[in-house]
Enzyme design. Structure first.
Site, short mmCIF file in Angstrom:
data_model
loop_
_atom_site.label_atom_id
_atom_site.label_comp_id
_atom_site.label_asym_id
_atom_site.label_seq_id
_atom_site.Cartn_x
_atom_site.Cartn_y
_atom_site.Cartn_z
N GLY A 17 47.17 54.24 47.07
CA GLY A 17 46.15 54.59 47.76
C GLY A 17 45.18 53.55 48.38
O GLY A 17 44.69 52.59 47.74
N LEU A 18 45.48 53.09 49.69
CA LEU A 18 44.81 52.11 50.55
C LEU A 18 43.71 52.77 51.43
O LEU A 18 43.95 52.26 52.76
CB LEU A 18 45.74 51.26 51.04
N GLY A 19 43.15 53.58 51.01
CA GLY A 19 42.19 54.27 52.13
C GLY A 19 40.80 53.27 51.95
O GLY A 19 40.94 52.35 51.78
N GLY B 93 40.59 51.89 48.41
CA GLY B 93 41.63 50.93 47.91
C GLY B 93 42.09 49.81 48.96
O GLY B 93 42.39 48.72 48.34
N ARG C 190 50.65 56.14 52.01
CA ARG C 190 51.41 56.87 52.80
C ARG C 190 51.41 56.53 54.22
O ARG C 190 52.37 56.26 54.89
CB ARG C 190 50.93 58.43 52.81
N GLY D 71 31.25 51.57 47.17
CA GLY D 71 31.49 51.92 48.60
C GLY D 71 32.31 51.03 49.31
O GLY D 71 33.07 50.05 49.02
N LYS E 42 30.62 57.96 35.95
CA LYS E 42 30.40 57.98 37.39
C LYS E 42 29.96 59.21 37.94
O LYS E 42 29.22 59.26 38.94
CB LYS E 42 32.01 57.53 38.10
N HIS F 67 26.49 59.09 37.74
CA HIS F 67 25.99 57.88 38.72
C HIS F 67 25.69 58.52 40.04
O HIS F 67 24.80 58.65 40.72
CB HIS F 67 26.89 56.90 38.70
N ASN F 68 26.71 59.52 40.40
CA ASN F 68 26.74 60.33 41.79
C ASN F 68 25.47 61.14 41.90
O ASN F 68 25.14 61.26 43.01
CB ASN F 68 27.99 60.70 42.04
N GLU G 299 22.58 59.31 42.52
CA GLU G 299 22.62 58.99 43.99
C GLU G 299 22.22 60.31 44.81
O GLU G 299 21.53 59.68 45.89
CB GLU G 299 24.25 58.78 44.33
#
Ligand SMILES: O=C(CO)[C@H](O)[C@H](O)COP(=O)(O)O
Length: 294
Positions: free
Chosen positions: A7-9, A12, A31, A114, A166, A169-170, A173
């Site tokens: 996952g390199l969005g 990532g 992908r 983020g 998390k 945490h959100n 937020e």
């Protein structure tokens, strides 16, 4: 250490870069082959030394389910899967059990930071067995901001604890953003305020309400004073809803977070059937005037 990252969005991609800058070897798969180091998950697994460590950074829900299932089939006993996405904490037990059937270890990790994480480092909240968290420690050390480990890394508890933290945490937020946003509208509503951006800028240092979100608010106003290029429709990805569901399940009053979530729902309505009904009822019981529909 050499690990795999699936996952390199938005998240990532930067995490791979930060881990590399921190001295780790990372093989990334996505992908989108333009950003991927390898063409398949099989190839990724083939590059890793045993015991393999694979960090999953894909959208929560179905996509994470599929990747975890595939890793369950393809990894070997003793390997470790870390889910660093925004999965619901209740999914973690299921994923851990599914992988444990194959002798594969599992850690869940909430990641905050983020798109600024590459530069600033990430806040990390891990859940799982101590020895499994220890295996992943070089990755956590590379990703978190430099300084004391306790500043930005926590082993919160057992499986699911990282994602539970998390989620909360959100939820916080949501409440913080809503509060700044309402303050923004209140300042904008009053003509005695002649320097609205300056007011927020002056709050950035020294005040009780200084924060990174406030810094980002100032940045947003610098980029688009009056926010004229942004619609008032606000999405949500699920964590706010889960926080409110947990508040109900545990009988914890969470009115600020709940109101912030509902404000997002309200932002999506062109008109409000509920408020039409309030107006209709005032008219019914008190003969109060209604305004004609637009
Ligand atoms: O985890 C995050 C920040 O901490 C993500 O940006 C998350 O998507 C934000 O939640 P939402 O989309 O519901 O506003």
């Amino acid at each position: 250490m050499h690990f795999g990252l699936i996952g390199l969005g938005k998240m990532g991609f930067n995490m791979r870069e930060r881990a590399r800058r921190g001295g780790l070897d990372v093989t990334g798969f996505d992908r989108n082959l333009d950003v991927s180091d390898v063409a398949t998950i099989d190839e990724l697994i083939g590059t890793l030394p045993a015991p393999r460590v694979v960090w999953v950074m894909v959208p929560a829900g179905e996509v994470t389910d599929k990747v975890v299932a595939e890793l369950g089939e393809k990894l070997s006993p003793g390997d470790l899967v870390i889910d660093g996405g925004n999965s619901r904490f209740t999914e973690d037990q299921r994923h851990a059990a599914q992988l444990a059937e194959e002798g594969i270890r599992f850690v869940d990790c909430g990641v905050s930071g983020g798109v600024w994480g590459l530069q600033n480092g990430y806040g990390l909240m891990a859940g799982g067995a101590a020895e499994d968290v220890e295996t992943a420690m070089p990755i956590f050390d590379a990703l978190r901001p430099k300084g004391e480990r306790a500043d930005s890394f926590v082993h919160v508890g057992g499986i699911g604890a990282g994602h539970y933290a998390k989620m909360v945490h959100n939820g916080i937020e949501y409440g913080l953003m809503q509060s700044y946003a309402e303050g923004y509208q209140l300042l904008a509503a009053k003509d005695i305020i002649t320097d609205l951006p300056g007011t927020f800028r002056a709050w950035q240092k020294g005040t009780v309400v200084r924060s990174w979100l406030l810094d980002l608010l100032v940045k947003a106003l610098e980029e688009d004073p009056g926010l004229e290029n942004i619609d008032d429709y606000v999405e949500d990805s699920g964590e706010g809803r889960w926080t409110v569901e947990e508040a109900i399940a545990n009988a914890v009053p969470a009115p600020a977070i709940t109101a912030a979530l509902f404000a997002r729902f309200e932002s999506r309505e062109d008109s409000s059937p509920a408020m039409k009904m309030v107006s209709a009822l005032r008219h019914q019981f008190g003969g109060h005037a209604t305004r004609p529909a637009k």
